[in-house]
Design an enzyme around this catalytic site. Structure first.
Site, mmCIF file in Angstrom:
data_model
loop_
_atom_site.group_PDB
_atom_site.id
_atom_site.type_symbol
_atom_site.label_atom_id
_atom_site.label_comp_id
_atom_site.label_asym_id
_atom_site.label_seq_id
_atom_site.Cartn_x
_atom_site.Cartn_y
_atom_site.Cartn_z
ATOM 1 N N HIS A 102 -59.146 28.631 -37.473
ATOM 2 C CA HIS A 102 -59.094 27.173 -37.352
ATOM 3 C C HIS A 102 -59.145 26.695 -35.907
ATOM 4 C CE1 HIS A 102 -57.691 23.538 -39.987
ATOM 5 N NE2 HIS A 102 -58.842 23.324 -39.387
ATOM 6 N N ASP A 129 -54.120 21.690 -44.676
ATOM 7 C CA ASP A 129 -53.608 22.881 -44.000
ATOM 8 C C ASP A 129 -52.144 23.068 -44.352
ATOM 9 O OD1 ASP A 129 -53.082 24.932 -42.075
ATOM 10 O OD2 ASP A 129 -54.448 23.998 -40.640
ATOM 11 N N HIS A 131 -50.292 24.258 -41.997
ATOM 12 C CA HIS A 131 -49.721 24.163 -40.651
ATOM 13 C C HIS A 131 -50.206 22.909 -39.946
ATOM 14 C CE1 HIS A 131 -50.229 28.431 -41.790
ATOM 15 N NE2 HIS A 131 -49.046 28.604 -41.222
ATOM 16 N N ASP A 133 -50.740 22.727 -36.706
ATOM 17 C CA ASP A 133 -51.658 23.162 -35.644
ATOM 18 C C ASP A 133 -51.581 22.242 -34.426
ATOM 19 O OD1 ASP A 133 -52.398 25.245 -37.237
ATOM 20 O OD2 ASP A 133 -54.323 24.388 -37.850
ATOM 21 N N HIS A 146 -55.366 29.274 -32.832
ATOM 22 C CA HIS A 146 -55.577 28.605 -34.121
ATOM 23 C C HIS A 146 -54.372 27.761 -34.530
ATOM 24 C CE1 HIS A 146 -53.865 31.861 -37.134
ATOM 25 N NE2 HIS A 146 -53.059 31.655 -36.123
ATOM 26 N N ASP A 232 -58.551 24.182 -44.207
ATOM 27 C CA ASP A 232 -58.006 25.517 -43.970
ATOM 28 C C ASP A 232 -57.608 26.080 -45.329
ATOM 29 O OD1 ASP A 232 -56.182 27.676 -43.456
ATOM 30 O OD2 ASP A 232 -55.795 26.875 -41.467
ATOM 31 N N ASP A 234 -55.603 28.215 -46.174
ATOM 32 C CA ASP A 234 -54.167 28.417 -46.413
ATOM 33 C C ASP A 234 -53.452 27.120 -46.818
ATOM 34 O OD1 ASP A 234 -53.290 26.991 -44.104
ATOM 35 O OD2 ASP A 234 -53.106 28.804 -42.900
ATOM 36 N N GLU A 277 -60.422 29.961 -41.996
ATOM 37 C CA GLU A 277 -59.293 30.873 -42.235
ATOM 38 C C GLU A 277 -59.405 31.693 -43.523
ATOM 39 O OE1 GLU A 277 -57.081 31.725 -40.089
ATOM 40 O OE2 GLU A 277 -57.009 30.070 -38.635
#
Length: 308
Positions: A102, A129, A131, A133, A146, A232, A234, A277
């Site tokens: 990412h 996502d 996260h 980030d 990332h 992403d 995840d 990802e």
């Protein structure tokens, strides 16, 4: 409203994991191709051109230096991504950047922001996502870039990354809507709060539902808005999407993810996309790639019934 038959979609493979915490995301673009991404989009009446993979520096797998791992390599991959995405937008195409990790959102979204400035259009970024980030070199626990792309896009990072595209910051935090967040580092929490990012985390989705979160995230879009989705993998619950390097339990279910994608498609505003990802090294028989392709189809208008 869905994309028309005249829409040209460009696939841009960016096979690097230089910004990641685990090796393997560099194989993501090919896994998506093996899962039939091009063929599935063409079945929806889209013209799809696969531009192949960008060629950049290898992953040296070295420890962080001054808070950043592989800064030179990450900067070069993002510069290449920026130019490739911007070229497709300038040609009137809808680019899909196939990552890769990412960190590549820096190059992709800075290109979209540049295009919007040139065209006099507004920008909305949906960041799907687990996260936020939003780390920097001083608050990151790992140095993995990332975990920093949103911060870099908002002007918080090294010149090698924040100046890609020639405008600092590339975007304002006000254009971002983060969805599905459930893992934020301690220092990052304070920084997210200070910068007033609009975050629909999993608690919000649990309490209010995905529909309400998406209605707010998509509010005020109009004919002059370019909608970019940075997906992403995840973002998804690892029970349904194990093929990522940074799994976080408690993500959206299959149906919640489908609703998210279908509501984006309903706007008719999707104009560019990142898919990042995906890590086949952690996957089971390409299951996560096939799910990602299924959800991308929904972004382009696949639905159970014809909606009024």
């Amino acid at each position: 409203m869905v994309q028309t038959r005249k829409t040209v979609v460009s696939l841009i493979g960016v096979p690097t994991d230089a910004g990641a915490s685990a090796r393997g995301a560099s194989m993501g673009p090919e896994a998506l191709r093996v899962a039939g991404l091009r063929e599935r989009l063409e079945a929806h009446g889209l013209s799809v051109r696969d531009t192949g993979n960008l060629a950049g520096p290898p992953n040296p797998w070295q420890p962080p230096v001054d808070g950043y791992r592989h800064l030179a390599e990450v900067a070069e991959w993002n510069r290449l991504t920026h130019e490739a995405v911007h070229a497709e937008l300038a040609a009137g195409h809808l680019p899909i950047m196939l990552g890769g990790d990412h960190c590549l959102g820096i190059g992709s979204i800075s290109a979209v922001a540049r295009h919007c400035r040139e065209q006099g259009r507004k920008l909305r970024v949906l960041w799907l996502d687990a996260h936020a980030d939003f780390n920097t070199s001083t608050i990151t626990p790992s140095g993995n870039i990332h975990g920093m792309p949103v911060a870099c896009l908002c002007g918080f990072g090294p010149d090698e990354l924040t100046r890609i595209g020639g405008h600092v910051p590339a975007i304002s935090p006000k254009v971002i809507r983060q969805i599905g967040i459930r893992s934020v580092d301690e220092g990052e929490k304070r920084f997210v709060h200070q910068q007033d990012l609009e975050v629909f985390d999993m608690r919000y989705i649990d309490e209010m539902g995905m529909r309400h979160a998406m209605e707010l995230a998509l509010a005020t879009l109009d004919d002059h808005t370019h909608l970019h989705v940075s997906f992403d993998v995840d973002f998804l619950d690892p029970d349904i999407a194990p093929g990522v390097g940074t799994t976080v339990p408690g993500g959206p279910t299959y149906r919640e993810a489908q609703l998210c994608m279908e509501m984006i498609a309903d706007t008719g505003r999707l104009a560019s996309l990142d898919v990042v990802e995906l890590n086949p090294a952690f996957d089971h028989r390409n299951r996560t790639a096939e799910l990602a392709v299924d959800l991308i189809e929904s972004l382009f208008g696949k639905s159970t019934l014809m909606r009024k």
